[in-house]
Design a protein around this motif. Sequence first.
Motif, PDB file in Angstrom:
ATOM      1  N   GLY A 125       0.805  -1.206   0.000  1.00 54.15           N
ATOM      2  CA  GLY A 125       0.000   0.000   0.000  1.00 54.15           C
ATOM      3  C   GLY A 125       0.839   1.257   0.000  1.00 54.15           C
ATOM      4  N   GLY A 153       2.245   1.687  -3.372  1.00 51.35           N
ATOM      5  CA  GLY A 153       1.198   2.182  -4.261  1.00 51.35           C
ATOM      6  C   GLY A 153       1.013   3.680  -4.153  1.00 51.35           C
ATOM      7  N   THR A 154       1.158   4.193  -2.937  1.00 57.34           N
ATOM      8  CA  THR A 154       1.055   5.643  -2.731  1.00 57.34           C
ATOM      9  C   THR A 154       2.278   6.357  -3.302  1.00 57.34           C
ATOM     10  OG1 THR A 154      -0.265   5.324  -0.733  1.00 57.34           O
ATOM     11  CG2 THR A 154       0.834   7.463  -1.004  1.00 57.34           C
ATOM     12  N   ALA A 201       2.175   6.226  -7.215  1.00 50.41           N
ATOM     13  CA  ALA A 201       0.803   6.372  -7.707  1.00 50.41           C
ATOM     14  C   ALA A 201       0.744   6.909  -9.133  1.00 50.41           C
ATOM     15  CB  ALA A 201       0.015   7.283  -6.775  1.00 50.41           C
ATOM     16  N   ARG A 247       2.365   3.212 -12.957  1.00 54.26           N
ATOM     17  CA  ARG A 247       2.099   1.808 -12.643  1.00 54.26           C
ATOM     18  C   ARG A 247       3.275   0.901 -12.992  1.00 54.26           C
ATOM     19  NH1 ARG A 247      -3.500  -0.324 -14.716  1.00 54.26           N
ATOM     20  NH2 ARG A 247      -2.898   0.667 -16.677  1.00 54.26           N
ATOM     21  N   ALA A 303      -1.385  -6.545  -2.660  1.00 55.83           N
ATOM     22  CA  ALA A 303      -1.713  -5.120  -2.541  1.00 55.83           C
ATOM     23  C   ALA A 303      -1.387  -4.363  -3.821  1.00 55.83           C
ATOM     24  CB  ALA A 303      -0.950  -4.524  -1.358  1.00 55.83           C
ATOM     25  N   VAL A 304      -0.268  -4.692  -4.442  1.00 53.46           N
ATOM     26  CA  VAL A 304       0.130  -4.006  -5.666  1.00 53.46           C
ATOM     27  C   VAL A 304      -0.801  -4.375  -6.815  1.00 53.46           C
ATOM     28  CG1 VAL A 304       1.955  -3.865  -7.414  1.00 53.46           C
ATOM     29  CG2 VAL A 304       2.517  -3.658  -4.990  1.00 53.46           C
ATOM     30  N   ARG A 348      -3.860  -5.122  -6.559  1.00 60.59           N
ATOM     31  CA  ARG A 348      -5.096  -4.370  -6.291  1.00 60.59           C
ATOM     32  C   ARG A 348      -4.961  -2.929  -6.769  1.00 60.59           C
ATOM     33  NH1 ARG A 348      -7.148  -1.556  -1.691  1.00 60.59           N
ATOM     34  NH2 ARG A 348      -9.409  -1.780  -1.467  1.00 60.59           N
ATOM     35  N   ARG A 349      -3.787  -2.337  -6.535  1.00 59.64           N
ATOM     36  CA  ARG A 349      -3.569  -0.950  -6.948  1.00 59.64           C
ATOM     37  C   ARG A 349      -3.456  -0.834  -8.474  1.00 59.64           C
ATOM     38  NH1 ARG A 349      -1.892   3.808  -4.337  1.00 59.64           N
ATOM     39  NH2 ARG A 349      -2.759   2.774  -2.508  1.00 59.64           N
ATOM     40  N   GLY A 386      -5.034  -2.601 -10.667  1.00 59.15           N
ATOM     41  CA  GLY A 386      -6.413  -2.598 -11.125  1.00 59.15           C
ATOM     42  C   GLY A 386      -6.680  -3.248 -12.470  1.00 59.15           C
ATOM     43  N   PRO A 429      -1.827   6.168 -13.947  1.00 54.74           N
ATOM     44  CA  PRO A 429      -2.827   5.657 -13.012  1.00 54.74           C
ATOM     45  C   PRO A 429      -4.198   5.625 -13.642  1.00 54.74           C
ATOM     46  CG  PRO A 429      -2.203   7.900 -12.447  1.00 54.74           C
ATOM     47  CD  PRO A 429      -1.248   7.456 -13.512  1.00 54.74           C
TER      48      PRO A 429
END
Length: 245
Positions: free
Chosen positions: A90, A93-94, A97, A100, A150-151, A153-154, A156, A243
């Motif tokens: 997470g 990901g921030t 951001a 990708r 987590a990555v 998910r980010r 997408g 993103p």
Amino acid sequence: MRRLLTDAARTLAPPKDDRHGPLPPLMLILTAVTGLVDAVSYLALGHVFVANMTGNVVFLGFALADAANLSALASVVALAVFLLGALAGGRLGTRFAAHRGHLLRTATAAQTVLVAVTVAVTAVTGGRVTTGVQYTLIVCLGLGMGLQNAVARRLGVPDLTTTVLTLTLTGLAADSTPAGGAAPRPGRRILSVLVMLLGAFVGAALLLHGHLVLTLGLALLLLALTTAVTHRLSGTDAAWTRPLS
């Protein structure tokens, strides 16, 4: 090796207006890694998962009820380190951001280091899994899988979570034409299931013949390849690196 990476990069290189570009095939490679890694954790580390946390929660309940051949401690450790890995994912990901490609490259590089540790540890012990080796592998692999989840998910990319298939399988059935749906991306969904199945099959086949180090080495190779290819492809301003809006 350089030629291999160049050929792979050319194959995966997306059109500049492609929304996800090379991410789907790269995520499928990570899905195969999940199959390999969970084969290791379940078959060699005492019936525990490092990627499938639903299974770990169920195993923990079984273990607390004194079911045989299950360890509450192993399940708790796997859950804890997975959450730490997801927390790190997470934060990455921030930090990344806006790009990708850089996010995936950094995450898979970190995973590569974690899996390299497991390869080194098991090579030193000749593939014997002592208690120390067991928990070292659970920690390293659990951290890596939490980070990967987590990555993913980010990033997408639809239907490519890389570590769980429940929603993928549900979507395959619930969105199908017989169910009255539009059946979006059935090929990708089926391929995701088959790739994880293949990873689990290969991992189990190797482990049942005593090749723990080789199984982890194969996961390491796939992660290193993903990192290298992502590095080559992410040095652009193509649409897939931006993103999602």
